[in-house]
Design an enzyme around this catalytic site. Structure first.
Site, PDB file in Angstrom:
ATOM      1  N   HIS A   1       0.863  -1.285  -0.008  1.00  0.00           N
ATOM      2  CA  HIS A   1       0.017  -0.090   0.092  1.00  0.00           C
ATOM      3  C   HIS A   1       0.878   1.065   0.097  1.00  0.00           C
ATOM      4  O   HIS A   1       0.585   2.391  -0.770  1.00  0.00           O
ATOM      5  CB  HIS A   1      -0.913   0.183   1.370  1.00  0.00           C
ATOM      6  CG  HIS A   1      -1.743  -0.980   1.417  1.00  0.00           C
ATOM      7  ND1 HIS A   1      -1.785  -1.958   2.184  1.00  0.00           N
ATOM      8  CD2 HIS A   1      -3.133  -1.454   0.697  1.00  0.00           C
ATOM      9  CE1 HIS A   1      -2.875  -3.049   2.205  1.00  0.00           C
ATOM     10  NE2 HIS A   1      -3.379  -2.475   1.251  1.00  0.00           N
TER      11      HIS A   1
ATOM     12  N   ASP B   1      -3.594  -7.880  -7.277  1.00  0.00           N
ATOM     13  CA  ASP B   1      -5.110  -8.301  -7.409  1.00  0.00           C
ATOM     14  C   ASP B   1      -5.117  -7.778  -9.077  1.00  0.00           C
ATOM     15  O   ASP B   1      -5.952  -6.909  -9.363  1.00  0.00           O
ATOM     16  CB  ASP B   1      -5.823  -7.418  -6.642  1.00  0.00           C
ATOM     17  CG  ASP B   1      -5.617  -7.530  -5.112  1.00  0.00           C
ATOM     18  OD1 ASP B   1      -5.890  -8.662  -4.579  1.00  0.00           O
ATOM     19  OD2 ASP B   1      -5.161  -7.050  -4.359  1.00  0.00           O
TER      20      ASP B   1
ATOM     21  N   SER C   1       0.536  -8.953   1.430  1.00  0.00           N
ATOM     22  CA  SER C   1      -0.561  -8.998   1.485  1.00  0.00           C
ATOM     23  C   SER C   1      -1.178  -9.113   3.107  1.00  0.00           C
ATOM     24  O   SER C   1      -0.500  -9.372   3.913  1.00  0.00           O
ATOM     25  CB  SER C   1      -1.331 -10.373   0.911  1.00  0.00           C
ATOM     26  OG  SER C   1      -2.693 -10.656   1.558  1.00  0.00           O
TER      27      SER C   1
HETATM   28  O1  PAF Z   1      -8.062  -4.215  -3.120  1.00  0.00           O
HETATM   29  C1  PAF Z   1      -8.589  -3.709  -1.877  1.00  0.00           C
HETATM   30  O2  PAF Z   1      -7.995  -3.493  -0.990  1.00  0.00           O
HETATM   31  C2  PAF Z   1     -10.172  -3.495  -2.245  1.00  0.00           C
HETATM   32  O3  PAF Z   1     -10.522  -4.397  -2.972  1.00  0.00           O
HETATM   33  C3  PAF Z   1     -10.392  -2.116  -2.556  1.00  0.00           C
HETATM   34  C4  PAF Z   1      -9.877  -1.830  -4.181  1.00  0.00           C
HETATM   35  C5  PAF Z   1     -10.122  -1.278  -1.589  1.00  0.00           C
HETATM   36  C6  PAF Z   1     -12.096  -1.973  -2.565  1.00  0.00           C
HETATM   37  O4  PAF Z   1     -12.434  -2.405  -1.307  1.00  0.00           O
END
Ligand code: PAF
Length: 277
Positions: A34, A147, A182
């Site tokens: 992130h 993803d 993850s």
């Molecule tokens: O990838 C994620 O963390 C979620 O699927 C998202 C894109 C924030 C939608 O809730």
């Protein structure tokens, strides 16, 4: 860094953001993956918004939403030093008030792979991402390549619904031993943690066969299957070599392709992928 919860406060805070606005949608319990999306958004945008919302509608009935890891204080302390302008942390009631009944669904792209197992998952993802887009009105939105199907589905939705937003897909961030980062890795206990590298090993094996000239998609799937079978803690749910754009299974790899898999390692469900070509 301003943190808001309600749509009303988000609207007011959004008005004060200048120039190109980047959105990094997350479900919290942030990790280096992130943070790499946020750093990229900081490089490319004048203002960065991070949403933290554990979206209940993308969890199936058999998936334990209440056990999804959460730690808002830790998340805020991780993103504050990155220069994020605004954090939006809505409640489920704010996003889905009583009487809520509108859904956004992408068709064929959501059926294979993850969609074949988590049948209502993408309906929840596209609905919440459309709501995040409408509320934040970003110019760019950042998602992770880990993803891969989610990124493809969101790209499709953005195109189909004419959202004036550029979708940026950033490379998967990995641990030193190759395990894709993850929030779910937290569940890997004892021997499951080293066993979890089997996804990376399986994908790497197929990729090196491809690089040595193998173009038969079934042979690439078999290489991945055999590597996964060598790990007693791993139970594959799907193993795929598909067209990168349509996600349809291939016979021959002739253009861009996606190697992907979902594997239960102990009780933890992991996904990973490599792009070929
Ligand atoms: O990838 C994620 O963390 C979620 O699927 C998202 C894109 C924030 C939608 O809730």
């Amino acid at each position: 860094m301003k943190t808001v919860s309600t749509l009303f406060d988000l609207g007011a805070a959004r008005l004060s953001l200048n120039g190109m606005v980047g959105l990094v949608p997350t479900m919290g319990f942030l990790h280096e993956g992130h943070l790499s999306l946020i750093r990229r958004a900081k490089l490319e945008c004048d203002s960065v918004v991070v949403s933290i919302f554990i979206n209940p509608t993308q969890f199936g009935a058999n998936e334990d939403l209440s056990k999804y890891p959460r730690d808002l204080a830790r998340d805020l302390s991780l993103i504050e030093p990155l220069g994020v302008d605004l954090v939006w942390n809505p409640t489920a009631e704010e996003m889905y008030p009583a009487g809520y009944q509108t859904w956004v669904e992408v068709d064929a792209l959501t059926r294979p792979l993850e969609g074949s197992i988590r049948t209502s998952h993408f309906k929840g993802v596209t609905t919440v991402v459309a709501k995040l887009f409408n509320a934040v009105q970003p110019h760019k939105a950042y998602f992770g390549q880990k993803d891969a199907q989610q990124a493809a589905v969101i790209r499709q939705m953005t195109r189909d619904l004419n959202f004036p937003i550029e979708i940026i897909v950033c490379p998967t961030t990995r641990e030193a031993d190759g395990l894709a980062m993850s929030s779910r890795n937290k569940y890997l206990e004892g021997a499951d943690r080293p066993a979890a590298t089997v996804l990376f090993r399986a994908l790497s094996g197929a990729k090196s066969a491809y690089e040595s000239g193998e173009r038969n998609a079934e042979k690439l799937r078999i290489i991945m299957k055999d590597t996964l079978a060598s790990e007693p803690h791993a139970q594959p749910q799907y193993i795929s070599c598909a067209d990168y754009d349509t996600l349809e299974e291939l016979e021959v790899v002739s253009g861009k392709a996606l190697l992907s898999m979902a594997v239960l390692v102990g009780k933890t469900r992991l996904i990973d992928n490599f792009v070929l070509g």
